[in-house]
Design a protein around this motif. Structure first.
Motif, PDB file in Angstrom:
ATOM      1  N   MET A  38     -40.625  -8.473 -36.575  1.00  0.00           N
ATOM      2  CA  MET A  38     -39.509  -8.160 -37.457  1.00  0.00           C
ATOM      3  C   MET A  38     -40.020  -7.534 -38.764  1.00  0.00           C
ATOM      4  O   MET A  38     -39.393  -6.634 -39.326  1.00  0.00           O
ATOM      5  N   ARG A  39     -41.178  -7.993 -39.240  1.00  0.00           N
ATOM      6  CA  ARG A  39     -41.732  -7.444 -40.476  1.00  0.00           C
ATOM      7  C   ARG A  39     -42.104  -5.975 -40.295  1.00  0.00           C
ATOM      8  O   ARG A  39     -41.740  -5.128 -41.137  1.00  0.00           O
ATOM      9  N   LYS A  40     -42.805  -5.656 -39.196  1.00  0.00           N
ATOM     10  CA  LYS A  40     -43.217  -4.276 -38.969  1.00  0.00           C
ATOM     11  C   LYS A  40     -42.020  -3.368 -38.697  1.00  0.00           C
ATOM     12  O   LYS A  40     -42.004  -2.200 -39.091  1.00  0.00           O
ATOM     13  N   LEU A  41     -41.008  -3.919 -38.006  1.00  0.00           N
ATOM     14  CA  LEU A  41     -39.812  -3.127 -37.756  1.00  0.00           C
ATOM     15  C   LEU A  41     -39.088  -2.831 -39.063  1.00  0.00           C
ATOM     16  O   LEU A  41     -38.602  -1.709 -39.281  1.00  0.00           O
ATOM     17  N   GLY A  42     -39.034  -3.831 -39.940  1.00  0.00           N
ATOM     18  CA  GLY A  42     -38.428  -3.609 -41.250  1.00  0.00           C
ATOM     19  C   GLY A  42     -39.163  -2.526 -42.023  1.00  0.00           C
ATOM     20  O   GLY A  42     -38.536  -1.657 -42.654  1.00  0.00           O
ATOM     21  N   ALA A  44     -40.853  -0.052 -40.778  1.00  0.00           N
ATOM     22  CA  ALA A  44     -40.568   1.237 -40.145  1.00  0.00           C
ATOM     23  C   ALA A  44     -39.212   1.784 -40.591  1.00  0.00           C
ATOM     24  O   ALA A  44     -39.017   3.006 -40.687  1.00  0.00           O
ATOM     25  N   LEU A  45     -38.284   0.873 -40.862  1.00  0.00           N
ATOM     26  CA  LEU A  45     -36.944   1.275 -41.287  1.00  0.00           C
ATOM     27  C   LEU A  45     -36.814   1.365 -42.802  1.00  0.00           C
ATOM     28  O   LEU A  45     -35.770   1.785 -43.325  1.00  0.00           O
ATOM     29  N   GLY A  46     -37.846   0.932 -43.503  1.00  0.00           N
ATOM     30  CA  GLY A  46     -37.806   0.979 -44.955  1.00  0.00           C
ATOM     31  C   GLY A  46     -36.935  -0.094 -45.574  1.00  0.00           C
ATOM     32  O   GLY A  46     -36.358   0.116 -46.660  1.00  0.00           O
ATOM     33  N   VAL A  47     -36.846  -1.253 -44.921  1.00  0.00           N
ATOM     34  CA  VAL A  47     -36.024  -2.352 -45.438  1.00  0.00           C
ATOM     35  C   VAL A  47     -36.818  -3.651 -45.329  1.00  0.00           C
ATOM     36  O   VAL A  47     -37.848  -3.726 -44.661  1.00  0.00           O
ATOM     37  N   GLU A  48     -36.322  -4.677 -45.992  1.00  0.00           N
ATOM     38  CA  GLU A  48     -36.912  -5.998 -45.847  1.00  0.00           C
ATOM     39  C   GLU A  48     -36.562  -6.560 -44.465  1.00  0.00           C
ATOM     40  O   GLU A  48     -35.479  -6.292 -43.926  1.00  0.00           O
ATOM     41  N   ALA A  49     -37.471  -7.340 -43.909  1.00  0.00           N
ATOM     42  CA  ALA A  49     -37.247  -7.901 -42.577  1.00  0.00           C
ATOM     43  C   ALA A  49     -35.962  -8.715 -42.515  1.00  0.00           C
ATOM     44  O   ALA A  49     -35.253  -8.702 -41.498  1.00  0.00           O
ATOM     45  N   MET A  50     -35.638  -9.404 -43.595  1.00  0.00           N
ATOM     46  CA  MET A  50     -34.432 -10.238 -43.600  1.00  0.00           C
ATOM     47  C   MET A  50     -33.169  -9.412 -43.390  1.00  0.00           C
ATOM     48  O   MET A  50     -32.170  -9.912 -42.868  1.00  0.00           O
ATOM     49  N   SER A  51     -33.193  -8.141 -43.766  1.00  0.00           N
ATOM     50  CA  SER A  51     -32.015  -7.294 -43.588  1.00  0.00           C
ATOM     51  C   SER A  51     -31.696  -7.088 -42.105  1.00  0.00           C
ATOM     52  O   SER A  51     -30.537  -6.843 -41.741  1.00  0.00           O
ATOM     53  N   LEU A  52     -32.710  -7.186 -41.274  1.00  0.00           N
ATOM     54  CA  LEU A  52     -32.503  -6.962 -39.836  1.00  0.00           C
ATOM     55  C   LEU A  52     -31.617  -8.043 -39.227  1.00  0.00           C
ATOM     56  O   LEU A  52     -30.909  -7.789 -38.241  1.00  0.00           O
ATOM     57  N   ASN A  54     -28.982  -9.219 -40.158  1.00  0.00           N
ATOM     58  CA  ASN A  54     -27.550  -8.923 -40.218  1.00  0.00           C
ATOM     59  C   ASN A  54     -27.082  -8.187 -38.965  1.00  0.00           C
ATOM     60  O   ASN A  54     -25.873  -8.039 -38.743  1.00  0.00           O
ATOM     61  N   HIS A  55     -28.050  -7.742 -38.149  1.00  0.00           N
ATOM     62  CA  HIS A  55     -27.707  -6.911 -36.985  1.00  0.00           C
ATOM     63  C   HIS A  55     -28.264  -7.457 -35.677  1.00  0.00           C
ATOM     64  O   HIS A  55     -27.743  -7.135 -34.606  1.00  0.00           O
ATOM     65  N   VAL A  56     -29.326  -8.247 -35.745  1.00  0.00           N
ATOM     66  CA  VAL A  56     -29.848  -8.945 -34.563  1.00  0.00           C
ATOM     67  C   VAL A  56     -30.080 -10.399 -34.963  1.00  0.00           C
ATOM     68  O   VAL A  56     -30.561 -10.672 -36.062  1.00  0.00           O
ATOM     69  N   ALA A  57     -29.743 -11.299 -34.057  1.00  0.00           N
ATOM     70  CA  ALA A  57     -29.809 -12.720 -34.408  1.00  0.00           C
ATOM     71  C   ALA A  57     -31.249 -13.206 -34.568  1.00  0.00           C
ATOM     72  O   ALA A  57     -31.544 -14.012 -35.452  1.00  0.00           O
ATOM     73  N   ASN A  58     -32.133 -12.704 -33.716  1.00  0.00           N
ATOM     74  CA  ASN A  58     -33.524 -13.153 -33.717  1.00  0.00           C
ATOM     75  C   ASN A  58     -34.339 -12.201 -32.845  1.00  0.00           C
ATOM     76  O   ASN A  58     -33.819 -11.180 -32.364  1.00  0.00           O
ATOM     77  N   ASP A  60     -35.477 -12.623 -29.808  1.00  0.00           N
ATOM     78  CA  ASP A  60     -34.956 -12.552 -28.440  1.00  0.00           C
ATOM     79  C   ASP A  60     -33.755 -11.621 -28.351  1.00  0.00           C
ATOM     80  O   ASP A  60     -33.620 -10.846 -27.390  1.00  0.00           O
ATOM     81  N   ASP A  61     -32.880 -11.692 -29.341  1.00  0.00           N
ATOM     82  CA  ASP A  61     -31.715 -10.805 -29.357  1.00  0.00           C
ATOM     83  C   ASP A  61     -32.163  -9.354 -29.492  1.00  0.00           C
ATOM     84  O   ASP A  61     -31.568  -8.449 -28.889  1.00  0.00           O
ATOM     85  N   LEU A  62     -33.215  -9.115 -30.261  1.00  0.00           N
ATOM     86  CA  LEU A  62     -33.765  -7.770 -30.393  1.00  0.00           C
ATOM     87  C   LEU A  62     -34.280  -7.271 -29.043  1.00  0.00           C
ATOM     88  O   LEU A  62     -33.984  -6.138 -28.630  1.00  0.00           O
ATOM     89  N   LEU A  63     -35.044  -8.107 -28.337  1.00  0.00           N
ATOM     90  CA  LEU A  63     -35.575  -7.721 -27.032  1.00  0.00           C
ATOM     91  C   LEU A  63     -34.461  -7.484 -26.024  1.00  0.00           C
ATOM     92  O   LEU A  63     -34.517  -6.542 -25.222  1.00  0.00           O
ATOM     93  N   ASP A  64     -33.435  -8.345 -26.052  1.00  0.00           N
ATOM     94  CA  ASP A  64     -32.287  -8.145 -25.163  1.00  0.00           C
ATOM     95  C   ASP A  64     -31.667  -6.769 -25.396  1.00  0.00           C
ATOM     96  O   ASP A  64     -31.344  -6.037 -24.451  1.00  0.00           O
ATOM     97  N   GLY A  65     -31.492  -6.415 -26.662  1.00  0.00           N
ATOM     98  CA  GLY A  65     -30.896  -5.137 -26.995  1.00  0.00           C
ATOM     99  C   GLY A  65     -31.774  -3.965 -26.603  1.00  0.00           C
ATOM    100  O   GLY A  65     -31.279  -2.915 -26.160  1.00  0.00           O
ATOM    101  N   MET A  66     -33.089  -4.120 -26.741  1.00  0.00           N
ATOM    102  CA  MET A  66     -34.010  -3.056 -26.360  1.00  0.00           C
ATOM    103  C   MET A  66     -33.979  -2.807 -24.860  1.00  0.00           C
ATOM    104  O   MET A  66     -33.967  -1.658 -24.398  1.00  0.00           O
ATOM    105  N   VAL A  67     -33.969  -3.893 -24.090  1.00  0.00           N
ATOM    106  CA  VAL A  67     -33.885  -3.762 -22.637  1.00  0.00           C
ATOM    107  C   VAL A  67     -32.566  -3.102 -22.239  1.00  0.00           C
ATOM    108  O   VAL A  67     -32.515  -2.223 -21.363  1.00  0.00           O
TER     109      VAL A  67
END
Length: 237
Positions: A38-42, A44-52, A54-58, A60-67
């Motif tokens: 989550m830190r590296k993804l933040g 890459a997007l130019g935001v704090e990891a905590m901002s993510l 608001n759009h993915v729960a955790n 696992d939810d991120l991986l579910d969405g990617m798949v």
């Protein structure tokens, strides 16, 4: 002389679940799924990891969405095409999607919270087989054998130590330098007469195998009925 003007900063694109998922997929394509956090993804997007969050729960939810994103790239079977044509088209499209996103091979069927694109894909494949005359049992057999081949080939292709013809020749030369002369004649023959020939591409093997499976599935219902009838005759003796 006019005073210098201050450049207007470009408006920041707001975060959304779609943007987060697309960035995560791009990160995994570039650096591998093991490097994703989550830190590296933040970053890459130019935001704090905590901002993510608001759009993915955790994670696992991120991986579910990617798949689910990868499944959305696989062409669905057409309702107007026969099952064999549909399964071939879907199989070719699935391999292309997995080649773009090799990190997804081990995740495609592992998620316990599949997204809408994943569910639409599965339902469309089963529907194509059922409309094509497959029984529920035979549809399950067909789906299993097709996915085993698709994912297995994608995994093998992604694991090869070469991509280009030049790399293939280099790997073959390195291996043969370590082998006693004439110790493995059939392996040498296949390599020299097939693999090292101009235009060779391991990926070309995929559609040969896919067609072989589809031809077998086309005959499978008749074969199953014949086996069942033979079993009943033996039982009644």
């Amino acid at each position: 002389m006019a005073p210098p003007t201050t450049p207007t900063p470009e408006p920041r694109i707001p975060l959304s679940r779609d943007r987060v998922l697309r960035a995560a997929v791009a990160f995994a394509d570039e650096s591998g799924i093991g490097s994703l956090s989550m830190r590296k993804l933040g970053e890459a997007l130019g935001v704090e990891a905590m901002s993510l969050y608001n759009h993915v729960a955790n994670k696992d939810d991120l991986l579910d969405g990617m798949v689910d994103f990868v499944f959305s790239e696989i062409d669905l079977p057409s309702g107007g095409a026969d099952w064999k044509t549909s399964m071939r088209h879907r199989g070719v499209s699935a391999r292309q999607a997995l080649a773009r996103h090799p990190w997804a091979i081990g995740l495609m069927e592992s998620r316990t919270s599949p997204g809408p694109a994943t569910l639409r894909h599965h339902d469309a494949v089963i529907g194509s087989l059922r409309r094509g005359g497959f029984s529920i049992e035979m549809a399950a057999h067909a789906y299993s054998v097709l996915d085993s081949y698709i994912y297995g080939f994608a995994l093998q292709e992604a694991s090869l130590p070469f991509d280009t013809a030049e790399e293939t020749a280099d790997v073959a030369e390195m291996i043969f330098k370590q082998l006693p002369p004439d110790e493995y004649p059939y392996l040498t023959e296949l390599t020299v007469e097939h693999v090292l020939q101009p235009g060779y591409d391991y990926g070309d093997e995929y559609e040969f195998g896919l067609d072989l499976i589809l031809d077998g599935l086309e005959r499978a219902p008749d074969t199953a009925q014949s086996v069942s009838a033979s079993a009943r005759r033996r039982t009644n003796r």
